[in-house]
Each structure stands twice: as C-alpha cells, then as structure tokens.
Design a protein around this motif. Structure first.
Motif, PDB file in Angstrom:
ATOM      1  N   THR A 241      15.581  90.820 -57.071  1.00 58.54           N
ATOM      2  CA  THR A 241      14.596  91.499 -56.234  1.00 58.54           C
ATOM      3  C   THR A 241      15.098  92.800 -55.634  1.00 58.54           C
ATOM      4  O   THR A 241      14.314  93.599 -55.148  1.00 58.54           O
ATOM      5  CB  THR A 241      14.156  90.576 -55.082  1.00 58.54           C
ATOM      6  OG1 THR A 241      15.325  90.147 -54.392  1.00 58.54           O
ATOM      7  CG2 THR A 241      13.403  89.368 -55.613  1.00 58.54           C
ATOM      8  N   HIS A 242      16.379  93.010 -55.658  1.00 57.30           N
ATOM      9  CA  HIS A 242      16.930  94.258 -55.125  1.00 57.30           C
ATOM     10  C   HIS A 242      17.820  94.914 -56.166  1.00 57.30           C
ATOM     11  O   HIS A 242      18.925  95.365 -55.899  1.00 57.30           O
ATOM     12  CB  HIS A 242      17.726  93.989 -53.838  1.00 57.30           C
ATOM     13  CG  HIS A 242      16.863  93.603 -52.687  1.00 57.30           C
ATOM     14  ND1 HIS A 242      16.310  92.357 -52.563  1.00 57.30           N
ATOM     15  CD2 HIS A 242      16.426  94.315 -51.624  1.00 57.30           C
ATOM     16  CE1 HIS A 242      15.570  92.314 -51.462  1.00 57.30           C
ATOM     17  NE2 HIS A 242      15.622  93.479 -50.873  1.00 57.30           N
ATOM     18  N   GLN A 243      17.276  94.985 -57.367  1.00 66.37           N
ATOM     19  CA  GLN A 243      18.055  95.435 -58.515  1.00 66.37           C
ATOM     20  C   GLN A 243      18.614  96.845 -58.334  1.00 66.37           C
ATOM     21  O   GLN A 243      19.728  97.127 -58.765  1.00 66.37           O
ATOM     22  CB  GLN A 243      17.155  95.405 -59.745  1.00 66.37           C
ATOM     23  CG  GLN A 243      17.911  95.211 -61.019  1.00 66.37           C
ATOM     24  CD  GLN A 243      16.992  95.058 -62.217  1.00 66.37           C
ATOM     25  OE1 GLN A 243      15.772  95.105 -62.097  1.00 66.37           O
ATOM     26  NE2 GLN A 243      17.568  94.910 -63.361  1.00 66.37           N
ATOM     27  N   GLN A 244      17.825  97.699 -57.710  1.00 67.37           N
ATOM     28  CA  GLN A 244      18.285  99.094 -57.636  1.00 67.37           C
ATOM     29  C   GLN A 244      19.463  99.268 -56.700  1.00 67.37           C
ATOM     30  O   GLN A 244      20.136 100.280 -56.745  1.00 67.37           O
ATOM     31  CB  GLN A 244      17.141 100.018 -57.215  1.00 67.37           C
ATOM     32  CG  GLN A 244      16.634  99.761 -55.831  1.00 67.37           C
ATOM     33  CD  GLN A 244      15.139 100.041 -55.736  1.00 67.37           C
ATOM     34  OE1 GLN A 244      14.318  99.214 -56.089  1.00 67.37           O
ATOM     35  NE2 GLN A 244      14.797 101.212 -55.257  1.00 67.37           N
ATOM     36  N   PHE A 245      19.726  98.269 -55.860  1.00 64.72           N
ATOM     37  CA  PHE A 245      20.866  98.381 -54.956  1.00 64.72           C
ATOM     38  C   PHE A 245      22.023  97.471 -55.365  1.00 64.72           C
ATOM     39  O   PHE A 245      23.137  97.642 -54.890  1.00 64.72           O
ATOM     40  CB  PHE A 245      20.464  97.979 -53.527  1.00 64.72           C
ATOM     41  CG  PHE A 245      19.292  98.729 -52.980  1.00 64.72           C
ATOM     42  CD1 PHE A 245      18.058  98.100 -52.816  1.00 64.72           C
ATOM     43  CD2 PHE A 245      19.401 100.058 -52.621  1.00 64.72           C
ATOM     44  CE1 PHE A 245      16.972  98.782 -52.304  1.00 64.72           C
ATOM     45  CE2 PHE A 245      18.313 100.748 -52.109  1.00 64.72           C
ATOM     46  CZ  PHE A 245      17.105 100.110 -51.945  1.00 64.72           C
ATOM     47  N   SER A 246      21.711  96.461 -56.203  1.00 66.42           N
ATOM     48  CA  SER A 246      22.682  95.380 -56.410  1.00 66.42           C
ATOM     49  C   SER A 246      23.329  95.389 -57.775  1.00 66.42           C
ATOM     50  O   SER A 246      22.733  95.798 -58.766  1.00 66.42           O
ATOM     51  CB  SER A 246      21.989  94.022 -56.271  1.00 66.42           C
ATOM     52  OG  SER A 246      21.181  93.986 -55.153  1.00 66.42           O
ATOM     53  N   SER A 247      24.553  94.871 -57.782  1.00 69.05           N
ATOM     54  CA  SER A 247      25.249  94.607 -59.033  1.00 69.05           C
ATOM     55  C   SER A 247      25.897  93.238 -58.902  1.00 69.05           C
ATOM     56  O   SER A 247      26.706  93.011 -58.001  1.00 69.05           O
ATOM     57  CB  SER A 247      26.305  95.694 -59.270  1.00 69.05           C
ATOM     58  OG  SER A 247      27.198  95.304 -60.273  1.00 69.05           O
ATOM     59  N   TYR A 248      25.480  92.312 -59.774  1.00 65.28           N
ATOM     60  CA  TYR A 248      26.042  90.962 -59.717  1.00 65.28           C
ATOM     61  C   TYR A 248      26.442  90.564 -61.127  1.00 65.28           C
ATOM     62  O   TYR A 248      25.603  90.364 -61.991  1.00 65.28           O
ATOM     63  CB  TYR A 248      25.000  89.993 -59.129  1.00 65.28           C
ATOM     64  CG  TYR A 248      25.364  88.528 -59.227  1.00 65.28           C
ATOM     65  CD1 TYR A 248      24.498  87.622 -59.818  1.00 65.28           C
ATOM     66  CD2 TYR A 248      26.574  88.041 -58.725  1.00 65.28           C
ATOM     67  CE1 TYR A 248      24.814  86.283 -59.925  1.00 65.28           C
ATOM     68  CE2 TYR A 248      26.899  86.703 -58.830  1.00 65.28           C
ATOM     69  CZ  TYR A 248      26.011  85.823 -59.421  1.00 65.28           C
ATOM     70  OH  TYR A 248      26.331  84.488 -59.526  1.00 65.28           O
ATOM     71  N   GLU A 249      27.739  90.479 -61.350  1.00 66.53           N
ATOM     72  CA  GLU A 249      28.273  90.121 -62.668  1.00 66.53           C
ATOM     73  C   GLU A 249      29.237  88.965 -62.483  1.00 66.53           C
ATOM     74  O   GLU A 249      30.454  89.163 -62.337  1.00 66.53           O
ATOM     75  CB  GLU A 249      29.027  91.321 -63.279  1.00 66.53           C
ATOM     76  CG  GLU A 249      28.191  92.565 -63.521  1.00 66.53           C
ATOM     77  CD  GLU A 249      27.237  92.398 -64.691  1.00 66.53           C
ATOM     78  OE1 GLU A 249      27.423  91.453 -65.488  1.00 66.53           O
ATOM     79  OE2 GLU A 249      26.299  93.206 -64.812  1.00 66.53           O
ATOM     80  N   PRO A 250      28.742  87.744 -62.500  1.00 64.62           N
ATOM     81  CA  PRO A 250      29.637  86.609 -62.256  1.00 64.62           C
ATOM     82  C   PRO A 250      30.767  86.488 -63.260  1.00 64.62           C
ATOM     83  O   PRO A 250      31.783  85.873 -62.963  1.00 64.62           O
ATOM     84  CB  PRO A 250      28.699  85.394 -62.326  1.00 64.62           C
ATOM     85  CG  PRO A 250      27.475  85.862 -63.013  1.00 64.62           C
ATOM     86  CD  PRO A 250      27.357  87.323 -62.769  1.00 64.62           C
ATOM     87  N   GLU A 251      30.600  87.098 -64.429  1.00 63.83           N
ATOM     88  CA  GLU A 251      31.704  87.062 -65.408  1.00 63.83           C
ATOM     89  C   GLU A 251      32.889  87.883 -64.921  1.00 63.83           C
ATOM     90  O   GLU A 251      34.023  87.694 -65.385  1.00 63.83           O
ATOM     91  CB  GLU A 251      31.227  87.610 -66.757  1.00 63.83           C
ATOM     92  CG  GLU A 251      30.254  86.685 -67.471  1.00 63.83           C
ATOM     93  CD  GLU A 251      29.950  87.146 -68.890  1.00 63.83           C
ATOM     94  OE1 GLU A 251      30.772  86.869 -69.777  1.00 63.83           O
ATOM     95  OE2 GLU A 251      28.896  87.771 -69.081  1.00 63.83           O
TER      96      GLU A 251
END
Lengths: 304, 335
Positions: A241-251
C-alpha cells in the motif's frame, strides 16, 4: 487535499463511503488507484489480514453476545470468514486483548532533557530514543597522524587500512576519526550536546599533543533514533500500500526500508514493531517522522 | 537461458532487454566491471518478471548466474532506485509452485512409499505457507527455507507413515536432490509449534498434540484452520482474563508480603517490562524469543556541551614520555 480513492477524486459515489473509513465492497485496497494524499506525507490504510478479520468478527460477536459458533467443523455449516478476500474491515483495528495497547502501562522511554519542542506525546505516546549522533568539526590545521598515534593512548592508526586516526574517549562514550586535513568525525554520542562535548574533548587532546587545533564549523550530520511500537507489523501489506516509499526484500534484509519524503527520513521497520529512524539533522525530524508513521503502522497492526 | 519448463515468455525477454539497455548506458553502470554487468542482466530480468507477474525469486536468478545473492540484491536495489521503477514484491505462495518442481519426489524419481505428486505437494505446501504467514512465521524471513520447511512437512503429512515421519530433513533433501537450507530446520520447529497450538483445539483429538505427533493432524488442521484459529484465539483470551482476575485477587496479599520484606523485592518487580509477545497466541518469533538487550550504559544527563573540560581528564589520554619511547621501540621491533 486528501482523497481516499479514485471515486472520491472524481466526486463520484460520495455517499457510498467516508474518506479513509469503510470502503465500498469490491474495491480492493490493493487497487492501484489507492491514493496517498499529497504523496509526501504517508497516509494510513486499513488492514485486511485474515487474523485481524477473525479477531474483529470475534469481538463483534462478543459485543453482540452472539452465540459462539463452532462453524466450519464437520457436520455443521456456518459462516466461514474468507481469509484472503480483500474486503476491508470497518472501523479501527483496536485490540480487545489486554496488554497489547501501547497506551496502557507501557513505560515510555525516558526523555533526555530537550528543548521545549518535545514531540506531541498525546498522539502516539511513544518517544523515539536517540541512539547515535554523527557530527563533524574542522580543527583548522593540518595534522601529523603518525605523531598523534604515537603520543595518544586512545588512538589507533593503520594507514594501509584507513587514512585516519581512530580515537576513543570514555565519557561521552564515542569514537572519532581524525584526518590529516584537520577534519574530524565524531560518532556514538546519544545526544547533540554529548556529541559536541565529545568533539571538544577530542580537539583538546589534539591540542595537548601540540597542534594548534581550533573548533570550527561543528555540525550534526546525522541522527539515529529507535523505538518500539509493541505490536507486530505486516510488512508485506505495508509495502503493497505504500509502494512508492517502501522497499521490502526479505531475501536480502528482514526489515522494510521506508523513505519518507517529509521529513526526509529513512525508517527501518521490522515485523517485531521495532523502528529505526535515521537521516535526521535535528531531533524534531525523528519525532515528526515517527508521528507520521505511527498511524500507518497501527493500520497494519495484528494482535495475535 | 532456462530449462524448457522455466522459460520466460517473449514479453519478459523484451522488457528485460529494454531495461538492460537503459541501465547499461546509465552513468552509474557504464563503467562497472563485466561481472557486474552480468549481474545487471539478472537484475533486469528479475525486475521484468516482477512487473509482469512472473513469480521468480532473487535466489533462483543468482544461482543461474552463479552470483552472490547479496551482491545481486544490492545491485537490484540500486538499479531500481536509479531507473525510478516501482516493482511489486513476489508473493511466496506464487513462487512455491516453481520451487516445488525442484524437488524430485514424484513417482518417476522416488520409491513409491516416498513419492508424492507435485500437484498435491504444492497445494498442501501453499496452504501451510499461508497459515504460517498468518501466524507471523513468514514476515521478515527468507522465503526459501520457509518453502523447504513447508514442502517437507506437507510431504510427511500427505502420508504420515513410519517411513516418512522418521526421515529427517537432511535425508529428505538428499532424496529430493535439493540442497538443504539450515534455517529450514528452525522453520519446521516454528511451524510445528504453531500447528500444535491449533491442533490442540481439534475437538475429536483426545491425546495431547505435540511436535512429535502433530504431523498426522496437519490435514485436519489445514482443512479447519479458520475455525481452529477462532477457537484458539478465544481460549487465549479466556486464559488471559483468568490470569488477570487471579492477579487482581493476589494483589492485596502481595502487598502484605512486600511490607514484610524490606530488601527482598521479588525478582518479578525488578524485571524489565514483560515481553508482549509472550502474552499473545501468535507473535513474530523474534519477539517471543527476544534476545537480551544490551545493558544500557549509565546515561549522561543534563549535558549542555559547553562543560568545562579538566586537564587531568585529557592528560589521561596522553602517553607519558616513557610510554612514547616504549611504544616507538615496540613498533620498531615489530617492523
């Protein structure tokens, strides 16, 4: 002007929903039309996690004193909640379980003495604690690092590895990088004042070693704070929902990297509810960033 | 570039080429090493796959390029930032099907009592991963060990006979001809714990559900997971309520006890604030098993930064002439 959806923007279907409230069924919150207000300050979004839906329904059932159904077991039929439907739950996702609400009985992190511009404790009730301050100062003269390393007890110098003397003092517990140009970086202090005091002490050591050190252009370059919201966070939902602010790479890294634009702060948000805030030049930016992110995190709060 | 059944479609190929051309010519990448440029291809491919909803993990692309996943990952983040593209993350359940095909466990590859169809295996593993995601086992964790754990437990639970239950993860990986991922063992433990909490709520199960016997109940747990979650939540709430009532009743007694002990404050009252993770049914494992936080140094308070700095304090950091001589000598000797 903030709008909660495309329909609102185009003044359509105003009567069917309230901004940021319950949404019309069928409108997925993962719709690409989900707006983010001005795009600078993050906006809270409702959660659709299955456990949240279950818990909300359970609370509603308890409130209405409905019969606790053992639905879904063999031989009975009943309403089985759709776990992965994108229908949002109306109302806030406050918890019914005791002890999970940060407003009750959670000891606040002790505040260090600050200027009157303290954060609005009426909003989140949590104060980020400063963990590290990085500052720079110009000692205003060229330095012979070999001499410093020879004559100071608390210095290390490996020119092959790094072109600066690494010096440490005990109080405030900090580390300094001293360069031959006379510039110095001071790290590890827990407040701006401590950083300044530490930098002054390093300058005094350099003076005592025979150099005409001054104390020019002291500047706080970076401040790091951290806190704990004390509830788990659905990082997968937040990045959606906040793609333009977020970076989530669990790898690569377990936390979500949130780049807030106003104020310009980077937040590391972890599933445990712990948040690290960095990139601030003044502590007010840390507090402001946290107050901005807190309602968003609450939207992704799950209490089981 | 892939085995035939993993081949990406032409649309993805085209998009990859477009991004690669753009990235290659960018000032940040034009002068990088050849090896890094190879990594860049992988990054562009990953980006295109994500944008066109082709589920593939970073680890897969890294292994195909024989690259360090961390190096590739950092390059990917840099590239995405430079090209200013928002790519959605890959859902672990989408990658599961491709991942499960790596396991050579079908009837063609494994003996009958140990073989399993990919379809059944994937279906169950996906359900298990979804349930794990709901109960905080997935968020923040690397996906591959989770998928491995899910596939292993699914395989065991599809035919929970003596042979399968006895086979360790290591042997299973050898059988399926995949490399074992050590974190998968921890994920298996966590999943079993979670399944036990739900298994305990099954009304027709009379025995205690433990990690040793939970596998045979996995099918029922997954089938009725919504209801079991509800029951488990309710049971937890009731337990907490009872605990609260009990502690309320105990309070006056406790106060009396405290009055009698001048110095003997119980450890409990000196404990740091109780871990909220232990008071809920499911919580991220990093909260439940919180590492002991570093002991905070006594904080300097009321520092203004302008304090007087004593000579003696600074002198403590400076070597005496003799120390200087000794140090210089030791440096010479070391050279």
């Amino acid at each position: 002007m903030y709008h909660c959806c495309a329909a609102c923007i185009f003044n359509l279907k105003k009567s069917t929903h309230t901004p940021f409230g319950a949404m019309t069924p069928g409108m997925s919150i993962f719709s690409p039309m989900m707006p983010y207000g001005s795009g600078l300050t993050p906006q809270p979004v409702q959660n659709t996690n299955s456990l949240a839906i279950l818990e909300e329904q359970q609370r509603q059932q308890q409130q209405q004193q409905a019969q606790q159904a053992n639905a879904g077991l063999p031989g009975t039929s009943g309403q089985t909640p759709q776990l992965y439907h994108s229908q949002a739950v109306a109302g806030s996702t406050t918890t019914a379980l005791p002890g999970n609400t940060p407003l009750y009985g959670t000891p606040l992190t002790p505040m260090t003495p600050v200027t009157p511009a303290t954060p609005a404790s009426e909003s989140s009730g949590i104060v980020p604690q400063l963990q590290n301050i990085v500052s720079t100062v110009n000692l205003g003269c060229k330095l012979d690092l070999k001499t410093i390393a020879l004559r100071a007890r608390n210095a290390e110098y490996n020119p092959k590895r790094f072109a600066a003397v690494i010096m440490r003092i005990r109080e405030p517990r900090t580390t300094a990088l001293i360069f031959s140009s006379g510039k110095m970086v001071c790290t590890g202090a827990k407040s701006e004042e401590q950083s300044r005091l530490a930098a002054r002490k390093y300058a005094r050591v350099v003076q005592k070693l025979g150099f005409p050190a001054k104390f020019l252009d002291f500047k706080i370059q970076n401040m790091v704070g951290s806190c704990d919201v004390k509830f788990p966070i659905r990082l997968e939902g937040l990045v959606l929902t906040h793609q333009q602010f977020s970076s989530y790479e669990p790898e690569l890294f377990p936390g979500l990297i949130y780049r807030m634009i106003k104020p310009r702060i980077v937040l590391l948000i972890f599933v445990s509810g712990k948040v690290v805030l960095t990139g601030a030049k003044v502590r007010a930016e840390i507090y402001e960033a946290f107050e901005n992110i807190y309602p968003i995190l609450k939207g992704f709060r799950k209490t089981t | 570039m892939y085995e035939p059944d993993n081949r990406v479609n032409s649309e993805i190929e085209k998009l990859t080429q477009i991004y690669y051309r753009e990235a290659y010519q960018h000032e940040s990448f034009i002068r990088v090493s050849l090896r890094k440029k190879e990594h860049l291809v992988g990054c562009c491919l990953l980006l295109s796959c994500r944008l066109l909803n082709w589920p593939i993990s970073m680890a897969t692309i890294s292994s195909l390029l024989d690259a360090d996943p961390m190096v590739m990952g950092m390059l990917y983040i840099e590239m995405v930032k430079i090209l200013n593209i928002e790519a959605p993350i890959v859902n672990i359940t989408d990658v599961m099907e491709a991942h499960s095909h790596d396991y050579q466990i079908s009837s063609l590859h494994a003996p009958e009592e140990l073989s399993e169809s990919h379809k059944d295996l994937t279906k169950r593993a996906v359900e298990l991963v979804e349930l794990s995601a709901d109960t905080w086992i997935v968020t923040g964790r690397r996906p591959i060990p989770i998928m491995m754990a899910a596939i292993y437990l699914s395989w065991q639970s599809l035919k929970p006979n003596k042979h399968r239950l006895k086979l360790s993860l290591e042997k299973f990986c050898q059988l399926a001809k995949v490399n074992k991922h050590k974190p998968a063992i921890k994920r298996i433990t966590e999943m079993k714990e979670m399944l036990c909490k739900l298994g305990q709520e099954i009304p027709w199960v009379r025995e205690a559900v433990t990690p040793d016997n939970v596998v045979k109940h996995v099918e029922d747990i997954l089938k009725h997971r919504h209801a079991l979650l509800r029951r488990a939540l309710r049971a937890q709430e009731d337990a907490l309520l009872a605990e609260r009532q009990a502690s309320c009743e105990d309070l006056p007694i406790k106060e009396d006890a405290d009055n009698h002990q001048l110095h003997g404050e119980t450890l409990k009252s000196q404990d740091p604030e109780p871990n909220w993770g232990k008071r809920v049914l499911f919580a991220p494992p990093c909260v439940v098993q919180a590492k002991k936080s570093r002991v905070e140094q006594p904080e300097l308070t009321d520092v203004t930064g302008d304090e007087e700095i004593s000579d003696s304090e600074i002198d403590a950091y400076i070597r005496t002439p003799q120390e200087v001589r000794e140090f210089a000598l030791s440096q010479k000797m070391l050279e």
